[in-house]
Design a protein around this motif. Structure first.
Motif, PDB file in Angstrom:
ATOM      1  N   LEU A  22     -11.795  48.216 -19.261  1.00 58.02           N
ATOM      2  CA  LEU A  22     -11.117  47.030 -19.752  1.00 58.02           C
ATOM      3  C   LEU A  22     -12.130  45.945 -20.106  1.00 58.02           C
ATOM      4  CD1 LEU A  22      -8.220  46.793 -17.146  1.00 58.02           C
ATOM      5  CD2 LEU A  22      -8.078  47.639 -19.482  1.00 58.02           C
ATOM      6  N   PRO A  23     -11.758  45.072 -21.044  1.00 52.19           N
ATOM      7  CA  PRO A  23     -12.650  43.969 -21.397  1.00 52.19           C
ATOM      8  C   PRO A  23     -12.898  43.071 -20.193  1.00 52.19           C
ATOM      9  CG  PRO A  23     -10.886  44.220 -23.014  1.00 52.19           C
ATOM     10  CD  PRO A  23     -10.535  45.088 -21.853  1.00 52.19           C
ATOM     11  N   CYS A  26     -10.221  40.627 -18.994  1.00 56.64           N
ATOM     12  CA  CYS A  26      -8.966  41.092 -18.401  1.00 56.64           C
ATOM     13  C   CYS A  26      -9.061  41.059 -16.892  1.00 56.64           C
ATOM     14  CB  CYS A  26      -8.643  42.511 -18.881  1.00 56.64           C
ATOM     15  SG  CYS A  26      -7.077  43.138 -18.220  1.00 56.64           S
ATOM     16  N   TRP A  33      -0.298  43.516 -17.765  1.00 53.19           N
ATOM     17  CA  TRP A  33      -0.991  43.646 -19.042  1.00 53.19           C
ATOM     18  C   TRP A  33      -0.108  43.276 -20.229  1.00 53.19           C
ATOM     19  CZ3 TRP A  33      -3.712  49.031 -18.206  1.00 53.19           C
ATOM     20  CH2 TRP A  33      -4.775  48.856 -17.310  1.00 53.19           C
ATOM     21  N   ALA A  41      -3.674  40.648 -25.237  1.00 51.01           N
ATOM     22  CA  ALA A  41      -4.873  40.473 -26.056  1.00 51.01           C
ATOM     23  C   ALA A  41      -6.127  40.477 -25.178  1.00 51.01           C
ATOM     24  CB  ALA A  41      -4.778  39.164 -26.845  1.00 51.01           C
ATOM     25  N   ARG A  42      -6.078  39.798 -24.028  1.00 52.94           N
ATOM     26  CA  ARG A  42      -7.237  39.754 -23.136  1.00 52.94           C
ATOM     27  C   ARG A  42      -7.606  41.149 -22.628  1.00 52.94           C
ATOM     28  NH1 ARG A  42      -4.860  34.985 -21.076  1.00 52.94           N
ATOM     29  NH2 ARG A  42      -3.888  36.165 -19.384  1.00 52.94           N
ATOM     30  N   CYS A  43      -6.603  41.983 -22.440  1.00 51.00           N
ATOM     31  CA  CYS A  43      -6.846  43.317 -21.874  1.00 51.00           C
ATOM     32  C   CYS A  43      -6.996  44.390 -22.950  1.00 51.00           C
ATOM     33  CB  CYS A  43      -5.716  43.690 -20.913  1.00 51.00           C
ATOM     34  SG  CYS A  43      -5.661  42.636 -19.434  1.00 51.00           S
ATOM     35  N   GLY A  44      -6.981  43.980 -24.218  1.00 43.93           N
ATOM     36  CA  GLY A  44      -7.253  44.923 -25.291  1.00 43.93           C
ATOM     37  C   GLY A  44      -6.141  45.913 -25.566  1.00 43.93           C
ATOM     38  N   VAL A  45      -4.880  45.569 -25.200  1.00 44.37           N
ATOM     39  CA  VAL A  45      -3.771  46.504 -25.412  1.00 44.37           C
ATOM     40  C   VAL A  45      -2.652  45.863 -26.242  1.00 44.37           C
ATOM     41  CG1 VAL A  45      -4.213  47.867 -23.335  1.00 44.37           C
ATOM     42  CG2 VAL A  45      -2.765  45.832 -23.176  1.00 44.37           C
ATOM     43  N   LYS A  47      -1.969  45.918 -29.488  1.00 40.89           N
ATOM     44  CA  LYS A  47      -1.353  46.835 -30.435  1.00 40.89           C
ATOM     45  C   LYS A  47      -0.402  47.794 -29.713  1.00 40.89           C
ATOM     46  CE  LYS A  47      -2.557  50.337 -33.932  1.00 40.89           C
ATOM     47  NZ  LYS A  47      -2.031  51.542 -33.253  1.00 40.89           N
TER      48      LYS A  47
END
Length: 238
Positions: A22-23, A26, A33, A41-45, A47
Motif C-alpha cells: 500500500l502507498p 494509506c 479503504w 485515493a490514499r490507499c490506491g484503490v 478505481k
C-alpha cells in the motif's frame, strides 16, 4: 460510499505475503479503504472501489444466499471455509451473500466466532484468517490486528465468556436445530435456505460453479470461468 468488504478482501489478499503493498499515505485499516473517496485515493484503490460500487448498484437479481453451519475446529469445515467459501465470496460477492453459523454438532458453549461476527464488519476475513492457520485459537489475536486493529482479543474473550457470548451461541443453536432436514454432519450448506444432497455435493465440489449457475440475473464476468476444487470431509455427531 459504503464499505465494500469483498473488494477490500480481494485487494488485501492479492498483496505479497507479509506486505500490503500500500502507498505510504494509506494509514487506514482494510475496513475503511472504501469508506470515502479520499481514503480510497490514499490507499490506491479508488478505481476498484468505484467499479465495485457500480456493479453493486446495477445488480439485476437477488444474490444467491449461501449459509454454512459449521464447527470452528472441524477439519472439513476449515477446509471448506478457507479453501472454497471465502475465495468464492471474494470472486462472486456481487451475486452472493454468506451467513456463517458456528455451532454444528456442538453443545452450547463459548465460541469466539459468534462474538467476532457481532463486533466487527470484518468478521469473515478474520474467521478466514483463523480457520486457515495452523492454530485456530492461537491465531485470533494476530488476525484481529490485521483486519480489525480497533478490536482487542480481550474484548472478544470477554464477550465469548459472558452473557452476550452465550446468547449469540444460543441463537446459533436454535438456527441449527431448526434446519429442515436436520443436519447430519458439518460442514452443512444451504442454498437460498434449502438443503438437498445434490446441492451439498455441488457446493462441496465447486461452490463457485453452483453460485454462478443459480444466479438469475446477468452473470458477472467472473462466471465465465470455472473453479474445480473438491472437499468432502465431514464431522458427524456420532
Amino acid at each position: 460510499m459504503k464499505v465494500l468488504l469483498p473488494l477490500l478482501l480481494a485487494v488485501w489478499l492479492s498483496a505479497p505475503s507479509g506486505c500490503t503493498s500500500l502507498p505510504p499515505s494509506c494509514s487506514e485499516p482494510p475496513a475503511k479503504w472504501c469508506s470515502s473517496l479520499e481514503s480510497a485515493a490514499r490507499c490506491g484503490v479508488l478505481k476498484q472501489c468505484l467499479e465495485a460500487d457500480f456493479r453493486k448498484t446495477h445488480q439485476t437479481a437477488d444474490p444467491v444466499q449461501v449459509a454454512l453451519y459449521y464447527e470452528s475446529l472441524c477439519p472439513g469445515c476449515r477446509n471448506f471455509l478457507a479453501g472454497m467459501l471465502f475465495p468464492t465470496f471474494v470472486m462472486l460477492s456481487d451475486i452472493m451473500s454468506v451467513t456463517l453459523v458456528p455451532y454444528g454438532n456442538a453443545q452450547e458453549k463459548p465460541d469466539g466466532d459468534n462474538c467476532i461476527m457481532n463486533m466487527t464488519q470484518m468478521a469473515f476475513p478474520i474467521i478466514f484468517c483463523m480457520e486457515s492457520s495452523a492454530d485456530v485459537i492461537g491465531s485470533a489475536e494476530s488476525c484481529l490486528k490485521v483486519y480489525a486493529p480497533d478490536l482487542s482479543i480481550d474484548k472478544v474473550m470477554s464477550c465469548a465468556k459472558g452473557d452476550m457470548g452465550m446468547q449469540l451461541m444460543h441463537q446459533n443453536a436454535m438456527m441449527t436445530k431448526a434446519l429442515k432436514p436436520p443436519h447430519e454432519y458439518v460442514p452443512w450448506v444451504t442454498i437460498n435456505g434449502e438443503h438437498t444432497d445434490d446441492l451439498q455435493d455441488k457446493a462441496m465440489s465447486s461452490l463457485f460453479t453452483l453460485v454462478c449457475s443459480m444466479y438469475k440475473g446477468t452473470k458477472p464476468p467472473a462466471c465465465g470461468g470455472t473453479q474445480k476444487i473438491h472437499y468432502k470431509s465431514y464431522c458427524t455427531n456420532e
